[in-house]
Design an enzyme around this catalytic site. Structure first.
Site, short mmCIF file in Angstrom:
data_model
loop_
_atom_site.label_atom_id
_atom_site.label_comp_id
_atom_site.label_asym_id
_atom_site.label_seq_id
_atom_site.Cartn_x
_atom_site.Cartn_y
_atom_site.Cartn_z
N ASP A 41 0.87 -1.17 0.00
CA ASP A 41 0.00 0.00 0.00
C ASP A 41 0.91 1.22 0.00
O ASP A 41 2.14 1.08 0.10
CB ASP A 41 -0.92 0.00 1.24
CG ASP A 41 -2.30 0.58 0.92
OD1 ASP A 41 -2.35 1.71 0.37
OD2 ASP A 41 -3.32 -0.08 1.22
N ASP A 71 3.54 2.04 -4.60
CA ASP A 71 2.57 2.77 -5.41
C ASP A 71 2.38 1.96 -6.68
O ASP A 71 3.30 1.86 -7.51
CB ASP A 71 3.10 4.18 -5.74
CG ASP A 71 2.13 4.99 -6.58
OD1 ASP A 71 1.16 4.40 -7.13
OD2 ASP A 71 2.33 6.21 -6.71
N VAL A 72 1.20 1.33 -6.84
CA VAL A 72 1.00 0.40 -7.96
C VAL A 72 0.99 1.09 -9.32
O VAL A 72 1.06 0.43 -10.35
CB VAL A 72 -0.29 -0.45 -7.80
CG1 VAL A 72 -0.24 -1.29 -6.54
CG2 VAL A 72 -1.54 0.43 -7.85
N ASN A 98 -5.68 -5.44 -5.83
CA ASN A 98 -6.86 -4.90 -5.17
C ASN A 98 -6.78 -3.39 -4.94
O ASN A 98 -7.78 -2.77 -4.59
CB ASN A 98 -7.03 -5.66 -3.84
CG ASN A 98 -8.07 -5.05 -2.94
OD1 ASN A 98 -9.27 -5.14 -3.21
ND2 ASN A 98 -7.62 -4.41 -1.86
N TYR A 163 -13.70 6.19 -13.12
CA TYR A 163 -13.75 4.97 -12.31
C TYR A 163 -14.40 3.84 -13.12
O TYR A 163 -13.89 2.71 -13.16
CB TYR A 163 -14.54 5.23 -11.02
CG TYR A 163 -14.51 4.09 -10.04
CD1 TYR A 163 -13.42 3.89 -9.20
CD2 TYR A 163 -15.58 3.20 -9.95
CE1 TYR A 163 -13.39 2.85 -8.29
CE2 TYR A 163 -15.56 2.15 -9.05
CZ TYR A 163 -14.46 1.97 -8.22
OH TYR A 163 -14.43 0.92 -7.33
N LYS A 167 -12.60 0.30 -14.23
CA LYS A 167 -13.12 -0.99 -13.77
C LYS A 167 -13.66 -1.83 -14.93
O LYS A 167 -13.58 -3.07 -14.89
CB LYS A 167 -14.20 -0.78 -12.70
CG LYS A 167 -13.64 -0.22 -11.38
CD LYS A 167 -12.64 -1.16 -10.72
CE LYS A 167 -12.27 -0.71 -9.31
NZ LYS A 167 -11.32 -1.62 -8.65
#
Length: 288
Positions: A41, A71-72, A98, A163, A167
């Site tokens: 995270d 940081d993804v 996730n 968003y 997704k």
């Protein structure tokens, strides 16, 4: 039904967005199964707190729990996470992509939240998969990649277009991933799309401190996910306190019906189709 073979004592899991919400609840559930866990995270207090909490639980179970600042949206940080997990545990058997954020966006709104949502919620999932999957395939033991999608990526309601786009991309990517994996001879890695309902987490809480009755807890969501993995479900479509599976299915069927029936997009929210949708939802009509 026995638990999924990847989720067994001694195996290892990596969870992005692991310091709160569904990620943290998953980490606890995996530790409970006797697995080693690494949560990733953003660096800060929340990650530290979650790391301490998980380490205490892991110690009781005789396993390891580690926290790794990541940081993804940064490819090199994901590569470092993979190296750290391999150093700590050897093989990785569960990857949960996730991490997600939900700042408000508008079609003609500010640029920065668009970039951040796409970078974290979509590119983070794609890159996380592409970095971890080759080694997960190569070790030859049963393994799973769980990508967190959203119902908003399927019915794409008005309100937060960036968003929804991210997704929807996670759904398309994870479907392609599972198709790819099942066509590789002898491959023991599977992909699953987690589609949470309304879950009370820091992502959804806003100003609220009390869980609304309609929301599920992260723990309920993870329990449902584990049952769905046992059953072999690819689409882990979670209900919540407000919406049952039948309602979800009808909303999704109506959404695809916009194309099939040549209605305007998002007709569910279109003044000329609102009544028809309500009738369809109540079982008085079909998707015409």
């Amino acid at each position: 039904m026995t638990q999924h073979p990847a989720l067994k004592a001694g195996n290892s899991a990596v969870i992005t967005g692991g310091a709160s919400g569904i990620g943290l609840a998953s980490a606890k559930a995996f530790i409970d199964l006797g697995m080693n866990v690494m949560i990733a995270d953003l660096k800060g207090e929340r990650l530290k707190r979650a790391g301490h909490e998980l380490a205490a639980l892991a110690e009781k179970k005789g396993v390891q729990a580690l926290a790794h600042a990541t940081d993804v949206s940064d490819l090199s940080e994901l590569e470092e996470l993979e190296r750290a997990a391999n150093r700590a545990f050897g093989n990785v058997h569960v990857l949960m992509n996730n991490a997600g954020i939900q700042p408000q966006t508008g079609i003609f709104g500010k640029q920065m939240p668009w970039d951040r949502i796409i970078d974290v919620n979509l590119t983070g999932v794609i890159n996380g998969t592409r970095i971890f999957a080759p080694e997960m395939r190569a070790h030859g033991e049963p393994a799973v990649i769980i990508n967190t999608g959203s119902k908003q990526g399927i019915t794409t309601p008005p309100g937060n277009p960036a968003y929804n786009v991210a997704k929807a991309g996670v759904k398309a990517f994870t479907e392609a991933l599972q198709h790819e994996l099942r066509n590789i001879e002898g491959c023991k890695v599977e992909a699953h799309l987690l589609i949470p309902g309304f879950v009370f987490t820091p992502l959804t809480a806003g100003e609220r401190t009390e869980k609304p009755d309609a929301a599920w807890t992260p723990e309920q969501t993870v329990a449902f996910m584990l049952e769905s993995l046992k059953a072999g479900d690819f689409y882990i479509l979670c209900p919540d306190g407000e919406v049952d599976r039948q309602t979800d299915e009808k909303r999704m069927m109506w959404a695809i019906g916009d194309i099939v029936e040549n209605r305007p997009p998002l007709s569910r929210w279109h003044p000329d189709y609102g009544d028809a949708f309500k009738a369809y939802l109540n079982g008085d009509g079909h998707g015409h």
